[in-house]
Motif scaffolding. Structure first.
Motif, PDB file in Angstrom:
ATOM      1  N   UNK A   6       0.826  -1.216   0.000  1.00  0.00           N
ATOM      2  CA  UNK A   6       0.000   0.000   0.000  1.00  0.00           C
ATOM      3  C   UNK A   6       0.858   1.262   0.000  1.00  0.00           C
ATOM      4  N   UNK A   7       1.930   1.259   0.783  1.00  0.00           N
ATOM      5  CA  UNK A   7       2.780   2.452   0.900  1.00  0.00           C
ATOM      6  C   UNK A   7       3.866   2.492  -0.161  1.00  0.00           C
ATOM      7  N   UNK A   8       4.155   1.374  -0.777  1.00  0.00           N
ATOM      8  CA  UNK A   8       5.246   1.330  -1.734  1.00  0.00           C
ATOM      9  C   UNK A   8       4.768   1.237  -3.167  1.00  0.00           C
ATOM     10  N   UNK A   9       4.471   0.051  -3.583  1.00  0.00           N
ATOM     11  CA  UNK A   9       4.174  -0.223  -4.991  1.00  0.00           C
ATOM     12  C   UNK A   9       2.935   0.529  -5.466  1.00  0.00           C
ATOM     13  N   UNK A  10       1.822   0.439  -4.726  1.00  0.00           N
ATOM     14  CA  UNK A  10       0.588   1.108  -5.165  1.00  0.00           C
ATOM     15  C   UNK A  10       0.750   2.620  -5.142  1.00  0.00           C
ATOM     16  N   UNK A  11       1.476   3.157  -4.161  1.00  0.00           N
ATOM     17  CA  UNK A  11       1.697   4.604  -4.108  1.00  0.00           C
ATOM     18  C   UNK A  11       2.500   5.056  -5.321  1.00  0.00           C
ATOM     19  N   UNK A  12       3.533   4.312  -5.663  1.00  0.00           N
ATOM     20  CA  UNK A  12       4.344   4.686  -6.821  1.00  0.00           C
ATOM     21  C   UNK A  12       3.560   4.555  -8.125  1.00  0.00           C
ATOM     22  N   UNK A  13       2.691   3.583  -8.204  1.00  0.00           N
ATOM     23  CA  UNK A  13       1.835   3.466  -9.395  1.00  0.00           C
ATOM     24  C   UNK A  13       0.956   4.710  -9.530  1.00  0.00           C
ATOM     25  N   UNK A  14       0.454   5.216  -8.411  1.00  0.00           N
ATOM     26  CA  UNK A  14      -0.347   6.445  -8.430  1.00  0.00           C
ATOM     27  C   UNK A  14       0.466   7.655  -8.853  1.00  0.00           C
ATOM     28  N   UNK A  15       1.711   7.735  -8.389  1.00  0.00           N
ATOM     29  CA  UNK A  15       2.590   8.836  -8.790  1.00  0.00           C
ATOM     30  C   UNK A  15       2.892   8.766 -10.290  1.00  0.00           C
ATOM     31  N   UNK A  16       3.092   7.563 -10.795  1.00  0.00           N
ATOM     32  CA  UNK A  16       3.313   7.387 -12.237  1.00  0.00           C
ATOM     33  C   UNK A  16       2.077   7.802 -13.026  1.00  0.00           C
ATOM     34  N   UNK A  17       0.910   7.435 -12.533  1.00  0.00           N
ATOM     35  CA  UNK A  17      -0.336   7.819 -13.209  1.00  0.00           C
ATOM     36  C   UNK A  17      -0.467   9.335 -13.256  1.00  0.00           C
ATOM     37  N   UNK A  18      -0.112  10.013 -12.186  1.00  0.00           N
ATOM     38  CA  UNK A  18      -0.168  11.475 -12.140  1.00  0.00           C
ATOM     39  C   UNK A  18       0.761  12.081 -13.191  1.00  0.00           C
ATOM     40  N   UNK A  19       1.973  11.564 -13.269  1.00  0.00           N
ATOM     41  CA  UNK A  19       2.934  12.057 -14.266  1.00  0.00           C
ATOM     42  C   UNK A  19       2.414  11.818 -15.683  1.00  0.00           C
ATOM     43  N   UNK A  20       1.894  10.621 -15.943  1.00  0.00           N
ATOM     44  CA  UNK A  20       1.389  10.307 -17.282  1.00  0.00           C
ATOM     45  C   UNK A  20       0.190  11.171 -17.653  1.00  0.00           C
ATOM     46  N   UNK A  21      -0.699  11.431 -16.700  1.00  0.00           N
ATOM     47  CA  UNK A  21      -1.847  12.308 -16.965  1.00  0.00           C
ATOM     48  C   UNK A  21      -1.382  13.714 -17.354  1.00  0.00           C
ATOM     49  N   UNK A  22      -0.401  14.243 -16.615  1.00  0.00           N
ATOM     50  CA  UNK A  22       0.129  15.581 -16.944  1.00  0.00           C
ATOM     51  C   UNK A  22       0.824  15.581 -18.302  1.00  0.00           C
ATOM     52  N   UNK A  23       1.547  14.523 -18.604  1.00  0.00           N
ATOM     53  CA  UNK A  23       2.260  14.413 -19.874  1.00  0.00           C
ATOM     54  C   UNK A  23       1.270  14.399 -21.045  1.00  0.00           C
ATOM     55  N   UNK A  24       0.210  13.621 -20.917  1.00  0.00           N
ATOM     56  CA  UNK A  24      -0.796  13.539 -21.984  1.00  0.00           C
ATOM     57  C   UNK A  24      -1.478  14.888 -22.186  1.00  0.00           C
ATOM     58  N   UNK A  25      -1.796  15.577 -21.085  1.00  0.00           N
ATOM     59  CA  UNK A  25      -2.463  16.880 -21.186  1.00  0.00           C
ATOM     60  C   UNK A  25      -1.571  17.943 -21.823  1.00  0.00           C
ATOM     61  N   UNK A  26      -0.274  17.840 -21.611  1.00  0.00           N
ATOM     62  CA  UNK A  26       0.631  18.879 -22.107  1.00  0.00           C
ATOM     63  C   UNK A  26       1.183  18.598 -23.499  1.00  0.00           C
ATOM     64  N   UNK A  27       0.905  17.423 -24.037  1.00  0.00           N
ATOM     65  CA  UNK A  27       1.418  17.061 -25.356  1.00  0.00           C
ATOM     66  C   UNK A  27       0.241  16.818 -26.296  1.00  0.00           C
ATOM     67  N   UNK A  28      -0.032  17.779 -27.200  1.00  0.00           N
ATOM     68  CA  UNK A  28      -1.203  17.667 -28.084  1.00  0.00           C
ATOM     69  C   UNK A  28      -1.268  16.357 -28.881  1.00  0.00           C
ATOM     70  N   UNK A  29      -0.141  15.874 -29.361  1.00  0.00           N
ATOM     71  CA  UNK A  29      -0.176  14.647 -30.160  1.00  0.00           C
ATOM     72  C   UNK A  29      -0.584  13.440 -29.310  1.00  0.00           C
ATOM     73  N   UNK A  30      -0.187  13.426 -28.051  1.00  0.00           N
ATOM     74  CA  UNK A  30      -0.597  12.339 -27.163  1.00  0.00           C
ATOM     75  C   UNK A  30      -2.073  12.454 -26.802  1.00  0.00           C
ATOM     76  N   UNK A  31      -2.539  13.697 -26.690  1.00  0.00           N
ATOM     77  CA  UNK A  31      -3.938  13.927 -26.340  1.00  0.00           C
ATOM     78  C   UNK A  31      -4.869  13.362 -27.419  1.00  0.00           C
ATOM     79  N   UNK A  32      -4.475  13.501 -28.699  1.00  0.00           N
ATOM     80  CA  UNK A  32      -5.289  12.961 -29.792  1.00  0.00           C
ATOM     81  C   UNK A  32      -5.354  11.440 -29.736  1.00  0.00           C
TER      82      UNK A  32
END
Length: 149
Positions: free
Chosen positions: A85-111
């Motif tokens: 809960x504190x390790x693997x799942x937390x890091x998966x959530x942090x990765x999801x946050x980074x990927x969400x920001x990356x998709x929002x900031x890159x128009x080609x990924x957003x399409x």
């Protein structure tokens, strides 16, 4: 109806449900918003996973003793669950946050994206896991002395 007399099982289930319910008022105190949906989501304070497994281990310790094989299994299960809960799942959530920001900031990924964001609140901060652990042990003690002693 014999299952109701299974103290470790009932303690774990009650602790898990109570921890989920407690998240709602705690969320309101910290965010100043009422959101009942918090009770049905992962993550947050306290960790219901930690509450469930530590409540189970504490209930087994109370009913069978600290030297029982069943307690040993429950203690190891608790450690693995809380680490996850504190390790693997937390890091998966942090990765999801980074990927969400990356998709929002890159128009080609957003399409190319499906349009749905990844869930970011998957795991727990260590303090949330620790609070869940204390909550679970306390729940077993209270449940034992109010319902089973």
């Amino acid at each position: 109806m014999q299952i109701i007399h299974n103290f470790p099982l009932m303690a774990a289930l009650i602790a898990m449900i109570a921890a989920q319910i407690v998240k709602v008022p705690l969320h309101m105190i910290w965010s100043k918003t009422w959101d009942v949906g918090v009770a049905f989501s992962t993550g947050g304070m306290p960790s219901s996973h930690s509450a469930a497994v530590t409540s189970l281990a504490a209930a087994i310790a109370i009913s069978e003793g600290l030297d029982s094989t069943t307690f040993a299994v429950a203690a190891v299960l608790s450690a693995i669950t809380m680490y996850d809960a504190a390790g693997i799942r937390r890091h998966a959530g942090l990765h999801a946050s980074f990927l969400n920001r990356l998709v929002k900031s890159t128009p080609s990924l957003l399409k190319e994206s499906s349009g749905t964001e990844l869930k970011e609140l998957l795991g727990h901060r260590p303090v949330e896991v620790l609070a869940g652990a204390f909550f679970g042990v306390a729940a077993s003690i209270v449940i034992y002395f109010t319902l089973y002693a």
